[in-house]
Design a protein around this motif. Structure first.
Motif, short mmCIF file in Angstrom:
data_model
loop_
_atom_site.label_atom_id
_atom_site.label_comp_id
_atom_site.label_asym_id
_atom_site.label_seq_id
_atom_site.Cartn_x
_atom_site.Cartn_y
_atom_site.Cartn_z
N SER A 1 0.82 -1.22 0.00
CA SER A 1 0.00 0.00 0.00
C SER A 1 0.85 1.26 0.00
CB SER A 1 -0.93 0.00 1.21
OG SER A 1 -0.17 0.07 2.42
N GLY A 2 2.03 1.22 0.61
CA GLY A 2 2.90 2.39 0.64
C GLY A 2 2.33 3.58 1.38
N ARG A 3 1.48 3.32 2.38
CA ARG A 3 0.85 4.41 3.14
C ARG A 3 1.45 4.57 4.52
NH1 ARG A 3 -5.61 3.58 1.77
NH2 ARG A 3 -5.43 3.82 -0.52
N GLY A 4 2.71 4.24 4.66
CA GLY A 4 3.33 4.34 5.97
C GLY A 4 3.23 3.03 6.73
N ILE A 5 3.96 2.97 7.82
CA ILE A 5 3.98 1.74 8.62
C ILE A 5 2.79 1.73 9.59
CG2 ILE A 5 5.31 0.37 10.26
CD1 ILE A 5 7.83 1.62 9.10
#
Length: 327
Positions: free
Chosen positions: A247-251
């Motif tokens: 997703s690449g939306r942060g951890i």
């Protein structure tokens, strides 16, 4: 009107003579005499430890004890005395704590079945106990225990932890009265030749470690020390981790993964480590302490606040252990 069913919680000891049918074929009179001699040992020690014999079908025996510790101690002493007598018959023993139905002097139910299942899995001259029995005796008897992993007896929905009591090297085989070597495990039925009762459970693929690997076990190429439910949670955790990366939306996945890891640890920590406690503190408390510590790190604001509840858990556990030892 049916009579009310009577139940009780008791410790069941199931015993069976290894290779009895084969020995009877070779020397019926001599084998029967050996069985009677061994039964004298069982009866004497069962009575000494406050138990009673509930059934003696065939070459097997079922006894129950009000005390878990006395039942295990009886099993140990029986095997030691039979070994000292160099009896031609070797016995397997299983001990379980469970709720049973009282049918007159006889006992029926899953608690008895599980004791019989443990008995069939034991080595000749050996004793296997269930998790419930282990939890009661681990701090009360100065003997060794070996965690053998989990098994799933027929008609049970979950694996059960199995422990072996260290009695020294078991006898792998015995010599019958005609001087012939009898092979081990040919006759796993603890009540063969006796009227059929709901005691023993026949071997199934789920009871052995040579069954085909599935799911995570197959992926890792070995049988993981986790219950089926924990394996499913581990798959969910891995899926969340991959979704987080894709997703690449942060951890964000570390929070639900931490919660799932705690659930797995609480359920199967003793299976992973092969013991239910370490340094006198239950494994479950280590899991809770680790969870609190990681929550502290994940939400770090400059203070190591988790040391306080972790210290409280350690003090409480040690206090409880000392109190149980004093009692």
């Amino acid at each position: 009107m049916h009579d009310r069913i009577t139940r009780k919680l008791t410790t069941i000891l199931a015993a069976d003579a290894e290779q009895f049918s084969t020995a009877m074929t070779t020397d019926e009179v001599g084998t029967y005499a050996e069985l009677q001699s061994a039964r004298d040992v069982f009866f004497k020690l069962i009575e000494r430890h406050g138990g009673r014999v509930a059934n003696t079908a065939g070459d097997g025996l079922i006894a129950d004890f009000p005390s878990v510790v006395e039942a295990v101690q009886c099993a140990i002493e029986v095997q030691q005395e039979l070994a000292a007598k160099d009896s031609a018959l070797s016995f397997r023993i299983g001990v379980n704590l469970g709720d049973v139905i009282c049918d007159g002097d006889d006992l029926i139910g899953e608690g008895v079945n599980l004791a019989a299942r443990l008995q069939t899995m034991a080595e000749p001259g050996g004793v296997l106990i269930s998790q419930q029995v282990y939890d009661h005796v681990k701090n009360k008897l100065t003997i060794g225990f070996e965690y053998l992993g989990d098994r799933r007896p027929r008609n049970l929905t979950e694996d059960i932890a199995v422990y072996r009591i260290s009695l020294g090297a078991p006898r792998p085989s015995r010599t019958n009265h005609a001087g012939r070597s009898a092979q081990v495990w040919e006759d796993p039925d603890p009540f063969s030749g006796a009227p059929k009762r709901d005691y023993a459970l026949p071997d199934t693929p789920e009871d052995t470690d040579d069954r085909p690997l599935k799911g995570l076990d197959r992926l890792f190429g070995r049988r993981l020390p986790l219950s089926d439910g924990s394996k499913k949670l581990a798959v969910v955790a891995a899926g969340l981790f991959l979704l987080d990366i894709i997703s690449g939306r942060g951890i964000w996945a570390h929070w639900p993964m931490l919660a799932l890891a705690m659930v797995i640890g609480l359920r199967d920590g003793h299976r992973i480590l092969g013991r239910s406690e370490f340094l006198g503190i239950p494994v479950k408390l280590y899991v809770i302490a680790g969870f609190l510590f990681l929550v502290n790190l994940f939400s770090w604001e400059g203070a190591l606040w988790s040391l306080w509840p972790i210290g409280g858990i350690a003090v409480f556990s040690l206090f409880k252990r000392r109190r149980s030892q004093a009692e």
